[in-house]
Design an enzyme around this catalytic site. Structure first.
Site, PDB file in Angstrom:
ATOM      1  N   ASP A 146      -9.733 -25.475 -28.249  1.00  0.00           N
ATOM      2  CA  ASP A 146     -10.152 -25.797 -29.628  1.00  0.00           C
ATOM      3  C   ASP A 146      -9.047 -26.575 -30.357  1.00  0.00           C
ATOM      4  O   ASP A 146      -9.249 -27.032 -31.485  1.00  0.00           O
ATOM      5  CB  ASP A 146     -10.582 -24.539 -30.405  1.00  0.00           C
ATOM      6  CG  ASP A 146      -9.460 -23.551 -30.611  1.00  0.00           C
ATOM      7  OD1 ASP A 146      -8.379 -23.722 -30.008  1.00  0.00           O
ATOM      8  OD2 ASP A 146      -9.660 -22.578 -31.380  1.00  0.00           O
ATOM      9  N   GLU A 158      -9.502 -15.863 -28.061  1.00  0.00           N
ATOM     10  CA  GLU A 158      -8.259 -15.299 -28.579  1.00  0.00           C
ATOM     11  C   GLU A 158      -8.462 -13.847 -28.959  1.00  0.00           C
ATOM     12  O   GLU A 158      -9.497 -13.493 -29.542  1.00  0.00           O
ATOM     13  CB  GLU A 158      -7.795 -16.095 -29.812  1.00  0.00           C
ATOM     14  CG  GLU A 158      -7.355 -17.503 -29.479  1.00  0.00           C
ATOM     15  CD  GLU A 158      -6.833 -18.270 -30.692  1.00  0.00           C
ATOM     16  OE1 GLU A 158      -6.507 -17.661 -31.733  1.00  0.00           O
ATOM     17  OE2 GLU A 158      -6.767 -19.514 -30.589  1.00  0.00           O
ATOM     18  N   LYS A 161     -12.736 -19.090 -22.834  1.00  0.00           N
ATOM     19  CA  LYS A 161     -11.486 -18.453 -23.271  1.00  0.00           C
ATOM     20  C   LYS A 161     -11.689 -17.966 -24.693  1.00  0.00           C
ATOM     21  O   LYS A 161     -12.374 -18.634 -25.477  1.00  0.00           O
ATOM     22  CB  LYS A 161     -10.323 -19.446 -23.222  1.00  0.00           C
ATOM     23  CG  LYS A 161      -9.018 -18.883 -23.824  1.00  0.00           C
ATOM     24  CD  LYS A 161      -7.823 -19.736 -23.516  1.00  0.00           C
ATOM     25  CE  LYS A 161      -7.567 -20.846 -24.506  1.00  0.00           C
ATOM     26  NZ  LYS A 161      -7.380 -20.441 -25.908  1.00  0.00           N
ATOM     27  N   GLU A 209       0.742 -17.292 -25.355  1.00  0.00           N
ATOM     28  CA  GLU A 209       1.281 -18.401 -26.164  1.00  0.00           C
ATOM     29  C   GLU A 209       2.431 -17.929 -27.057  1.00  0.00           C
ATOM     30  O   GLU A 209       2.352 -16.861 -27.694  1.00  0.00           O
ATOM     31  CB  GLU A 209       0.167 -19.010 -27.041  1.00  0.00           C
ATOM     32  CG  GLU A 209       0.695 -20.166 -27.903  1.00  0.00           C
ATOM     33  CD  GLU A 209      -0.371 -21.047 -28.529  1.00  0.00           C
ATOM     34  OE1 GLU A 209      -1.574 -20.828 -28.273  1.00  0.00           O
ATOM     35  OE2 GLU A 209       0.014 -21.968 -29.274  1.00  0.00           O
TER      36      GLU A 209
HETATM   37  O1  KIV Z   1      -6.744 -24.810 -27.744  1.00  0.00           O
HETATM   38  C1  KIV Z   1      -5.865 -24.961 -26.894  1.00  0.00           C
HETATM   39  O2  KIV Z   1      -5.506 -26.084 -26.515  1.00  0.00           O
HETATM   40  C2  KIV Z   1      -5.265 -23.769 -26.329  1.00  0.00           C
HETATM   41  C3  KIV Z   1      -4.037 -23.970 -25.504  1.00  0.00           C
HETATM   42  C4  KIV Z   1      -2.913 -24.152 -26.429  1.00  0.00           C
HETATM   43  C5  KIV Z   1      -3.811 -22.848 -24.567  1.00  0.00           C
HETATM   44  O3  KIV Z   1      -5.695 -22.690 -26.563  1.00  0.00           O
END
Ligand code: KIV
EC number: 2.1.2.11
Length: 295
Positions: free
Chosen positions: A68, A139, A137, A205
């Site tokens: 994102d 968070e 993915k 991260e």
């Molecule tokens: O959105 C993104 O690019 C990410 C990376 C920083 C892992 O989550």
């Protein structure tokens, strides 16, 4: 054709991971293969948002993330909070068209998964159906474990994302790396919780090196670091940061190219040529066809 080349061609047909000249050919990365690389050869991961960049990165990377971060990098947003499911689906479609070998993972944007496991499943299944990606993915640590479990048990592989979580910037008061020792135990608990819930890998991260080391030791799934030192099972960078195409360079980024300078130079030479009527030249110009000699 010589006997040896006939034999090697036959061998290549029998083994889909070998080319006819005995060079190892990468087969498509799957979630189980990716997860099995824990503690082995470091996993190479990059973000991609377009088909062309995906095609380039696909030659070298194990995993392509449609992150994102595209809100900031591609759409000029100040942070990732304004990114929508539609943005992710559109860029996810482009990336799956360009990627042949790498595992493609699409980020769940802010607001698309936090409300309930059911809402997360509804949105994540749309992402999988409409983009053809393999995994999503999201968070979050302990608080997202029930959602990760719900998705993973219903056929949606999940990559977790802990440590510095950009979508939590308003509660954290900005993009804050986790350096204070007092915060470490909570992040290790996050890692264990998402692993137990069924995540196949974790993006870690913005954490101090000893914490990255402890997280990597604490879980049996690959940790993929970004600003999290070499003590992870793999690394990920934002493509535009890595090739020098984004003006802000965070400390943890190593620039492997200077694309902005190259592009600026190309555009300025084009502008000068147009102004001087030096472009287009004869070689860029269609000649007229005379007398209807279609060819
Ligand atoms: O959105 C993104 O690019 C990410 C990376 C920083 C892992 O989550």
């Amino acid at each position: 054709m010589s006997t040896t080349s006939t034999i090697s061609k036959k061998a290549a047909m029998a083994d889909p991971d070998q080319t006819s000249d005995s060079q190892p050919r990468r087969s498509r990365m799957t979630v189980p293969k990716f997860a099995s690389r824990k503690g082995g050869e470091p996993l190479v991961c990059l973000t991609a948002y377009t088909a062309h960049v995906a095609r380039i990165c696909d030659r070298h990377a194990d995993l392509l993330l449609v992150g994102d971060s595209l809100g900031m990098v591609i759409h000029g947003m100040p942070n990732t909070l304004g990114v929508t499911l539609e943005h992710m689906i559109m860029h996810g479609q482009a990336v799956t068209r360009g990627a042949e070998k790498a595992l493609v993972v699409v980020d769940m944007p802010f607001g698309s998964f936090e409300e309930s496991p059911e809402a997360a499943f509804r949105n994540a299944s749309r992402v999988v159906k409409e983009t053809g990606c393999t995994a999503v993915k999201l968070e979050g640590g302990v608080e997202m474990a029930p959602t990760i479990r719900y998705l993973a048990r219903r056929g949606i592989p999940v990559m977790a994302h802990i440590g510095l979580m950009p979508q939590a910037m308003n509660t954290a008061g900005g993009f804050r790396a986790v350096r204070d020792e007092a915060q470490w135990d909570a992040v290790i608990e996050d890692a264990k919780a998402v692993e137990q819930a069924g995540a196949f890998s974790i993006v870690v991260e913005g954490v101090a090196e000893p914490l990255a080391d402890r997280i990597t030791q604490a879980v049996a799934i690959p940790t993929i670091g970004i600003g999290a030192s070499a003590k992870c099972d793999g690394q990920i960078l934002v493509f535009e940061d890595m090739v020098g195409l984004f003006p802000r360079v965070p400390t943890f980024v190593k620039r492997y190219g200077a694309m902005e300078a190259m592009m600026d130079d190309a555009v300025s030479r084009y502008a000068a040529d147009v102004r001087a009527r030096a472009f287009p030249g004869e070689e860029h110009t269609y000649a007229a066809r005379r007398g209807g000699d279609a060819g």
